[in-house]
Design a protein around this motif. Structure first.
Motif, PDB file in Angstrom:
ATOM      1  N   ILE A 128       0.834  -1.205   0.000  1.00 27.53           N
ATOM      2  CA  ILE A 128       0.000   0.000   0.000  1.00 27.53           C
ATOM      3  C   ILE A 128       0.867   1.252   0.000  1.00 27.53           C
ATOM      4  O   ILE A 128       0.655   2.177  -0.795  1.00 27.53           O
ATOM      5  N   LEU A 129       1.850   1.307   0.896  1.00 31.65           N
ATOM      6  CA  LEU A 129       2.662   2.512   1.036  1.00 31.65           C
ATOM      7  C   LEU A 129       3.551   2.778  -0.174  1.00 31.65           C
ATOM      8  O   LEU A 129       3.729   3.928  -0.577  1.00 31.65           O
ATOM      9  N   CYS A 130       4.086   1.733  -0.755  1.00 30.84           N
ATOM     10  CA  CYS A 130       5.079   1.905  -1.826  1.00 30.84           C
ATOM     11  C   CYS A 130       4.539   1.538  -3.206  1.00 30.84           C
ATOM     12  O   CYS A 130       5.295   1.571  -4.183  1.00 30.84           O
ATOM     13  N   ALA A 131       3.286   1.163  -3.292  1.00 28.95           N
ATOM     14  CA  ALA A 131       2.674   0.756  -4.565  1.00 28.95           C
ATOM     15  C   ALA A 131       3.510  -0.314  -5.253  1.00 28.95           C
ATOM     16  O   ALA A 131       3.778  -0.264  -6.449  1.00 28.95           O
ATOM     17  N   ALA A 132       3.933  -1.293  -4.469  1.00 25.93           N
ATOM     18  CA  ALA A 132       4.771  -2.379  -4.983  1.00 25.93           C
ATOM     19  C   ALA A 132       3.931  -3.648  -5.095  1.00 25.93           C
ATOM     20  O   ALA A 132       2.962  -3.837  -4.361  1.00 25.93           O
ATOM     21  N   ASP A 133       4.305  -4.502  -6.058  1.00 25.51           N
ATOM     22  CA  ASP A 133       3.677  -5.817  -6.151  1.00 25.51           C
ATOM     23  C   ASP A 133       4.360  -6.723  -5.141  1.00 25.51           C
ATOM     24  O   ASP A 133       5.558  -7.003  -5.243  1.00 25.51           O
ATOM     25  N   VAL A 134       3.606  -7.176  -4.157  1.00 27.73           N
ATOM     26  CA  VAL A 134       4.158  -7.986  -3.077  1.00 27.73           C
ATOM     27  C   VAL A 134       3.369  -9.278  -2.990  1.00 27.73           C
ATOM     28  O   VAL A 134       2.142  -9.271  -3.068  1.00 27.73           O
ATOM     29  N   SER A 135       4.092 -10.366  -2.846  1.00 28.12           N
ATOM     30  CA  SER A 135       3.420 -11.638  -2.578  1.00 28.12           C
ATOM     31  C   SER A 135       4.232 -12.390  -1.544  1.00 28.12           C
ATOM     32  O   SER A 135       5.459 -12.341  -1.532  1.00 28.12           O
ATOM     33  N   VAL A 136       3.515 -13.064  -0.652  1.00 26.43           N
ATOM     34  CA  VAL A 136       4.132 -13.856   0.405  1.00 26.43           C
ATOM     35  C   VAL A 136       3.468 -15.214   0.395  1.00 26.43           C
ATOM     36  O   VAL A 136       2.234 -15.312   0.379  1.00 26.43           O
ATOM     37  N   ILE A 137       4.271 -16.254   0.399  1.00 25.61           N
ATOM     38  CA  ILE A 137       3.767 -17.619   0.451  1.00 25.61           C
ATOM     39  C   ILE A 137       4.405 -18.282   1.661  1.00 25.61           C
ATOM     40  O   ILE A 137       5.633 -18.290   1.792  1.00 25.61           O
ATOM     41  N   VAL A 138       3.575 -18.827   2.554  1.00 31.13           N
ATOM     42  CA  VAL A 138       4.068 -19.486   3.757  1.00 31.13           C
ATOM     43  C   VAL A 138       3.363 -20.827   3.882  1.00 31.13           C
ATOM     44  O   VAL A 138       2.137 -20.900   3.784  1.00 31.13           O
ATOM     45  N   PHE A 139       4.146 -21.887   4.102  1.00 31.22           N
ATOM     46  CA  PHE A 139       3.588 -23.195   4.397  1.00 31.22           C
ATOM     47  C   PHE A 139       3.895 -23.510   5.857  1.00 31.22           C
ATOM     48  O   PHE A 139       5.043 -23.406   6.292  1.00 31.22           O
ATOM     49  N   SER A 140       2.877 -23.904   6.594  1.00 28.21           N
ATOM     50  CA  SER A 140       3.092 -24.270   7.993  1.00 28.21           C
ATOM     51  C   SER A 140       3.762 -25.633   8.049  1.00 28.21           C
ATOM     52  O   SER A 140       3.909 -26.320   7.032  1.00 28.21           O
ATOM     53  N   SER A 141       4.144 -26.052   9.250  1.00 27.70           N
ATOM     54  CA  SER A 141       4.789 -27.354   9.402  1.00 27.70           C
ATOM     55  C   SER A 141       3.817 -28.486   9.072  1.00 27.70           C
ATOM     56  O   SER A 141       4.242 -29.587   8.736  1.00 27.70           O
ATOM     57  N   THR A 142       2.507 -28.211   9.148  1.00 25.63           N
ATOM     58  CA  THR A 142       1.515 -29.223   8.777  1.00 25.63           C
ATOM     59  C   THR A 142       1.216 -29.204   7.291  1.00 25.63           C
ATOM     60  O   THR A 142       0.432 -30.012   6.809  1.00 25.63           O
ATOM     61  N   GLY A 143       1.776 -28.255   6.552  1.00 27.47           N
ATOM     62  CA  GLY A 143       1.586 -28.183   5.110  1.00 27.47           C
ATOM     63  C   GLY A 143       0.483 -27.237   4.690  1.00 27.47           C
ATOM     64  O   GLY A 143       0.151 -27.171   3.516  1.00 27.47           O
TER      65      GLY A 143
END
Length: 195
Positions: free
Chosen positions: A37-52
């Motif tokens: 929002i602040l920087c008008a950047a394309d951001v993506s985050v992918i997180v897998f938990s220990s259970t998948g």
């Protein structure tokens, strides 16, 4: 009095590890949203938990599009000579998540929801992903149909040109026959007048 320094190692207590994961994941996704929002950047985050279980954030409509951009960037960095833009345009439809992958994601989240009930946010994200996938499928279908129509129009144009060429050849042959017949007729009366 400040916070104590946390030693960076795996937390052995399962419940403490889950609480820490949940809090840090929430903080990470919040920071990603703020950055986009602040920087008008394309951001993506992918997180897998220990259970998948999958947790993701994407600032644009398509996580797959951002991942594709990442792959293209890495490829162009490692192989700068392979920068053909038409090749990238032809591959633009391979960036989408397949329907099978999407169904597996939905199934995985539904199975895991019995252990950890899905929040409203998770359901909204899932709904957005399904809508995006449907839109992408419709776009791919439209693109395929337009290419087929364009190919048929080109074929029709070529056949029309071939038809007109054949008709002009036929008319040319007919005119040649008529000329020969006219010459023969002119010769015959001259012979009869000479007698």
């Amino acid at each position: 009095m400040g916070r104590r320094r946390l030693e960076m190692k795996r937390i052995e207590d399962k419940s403490a590890r889950q609480v820490t994961f949940s809090k840090r994941r929430t903080g990470l996704l919040k920071k990603a949203r703020e950055l986009s929002i602040l920087c008008a950047a394309d951001v993506s985050v992918i997180v897998f938990s220990s259970t998948g279980k999958l947790y993701q954030y994407c600032s644009s409509n398509s996580l797959a599009r951002i991942v594709w951009r990442y792959y293209n960037y890495i490829e162009s960095e490692t192989n700068p000579a392979n920068g053909d833009p038409t090749e990238k345009a032809d591959c633009s439809y391979s960036e989408y998540i397949t329907s099978e992958e999407l169904l597996q994601m939905v199934e995985r989240q539904c199975v895991e929801s019995s252990d950890d009930p899905a929040s409203l946010v998770d359901l909204v994200v899932l709904e957005n992903q399904i809508e995006t996938a449907l839109l992408q499928i419709k776009q791919a279908k439209t693109y395929t149909h337009l290419n087929a129509i364009s190919g048929l129009q080109d074929k029709e144009k070529a056949l029309t040109e071939e038809k007109s060429l054949l008709q002009s050849k036929k008319i040319g042959k007919r005119n040649a026959r008529v000329k020969e017949g006219t010459l023969d007729l002119n010769v015959v009366p001259d012979v009869q007048n000479a007698d």
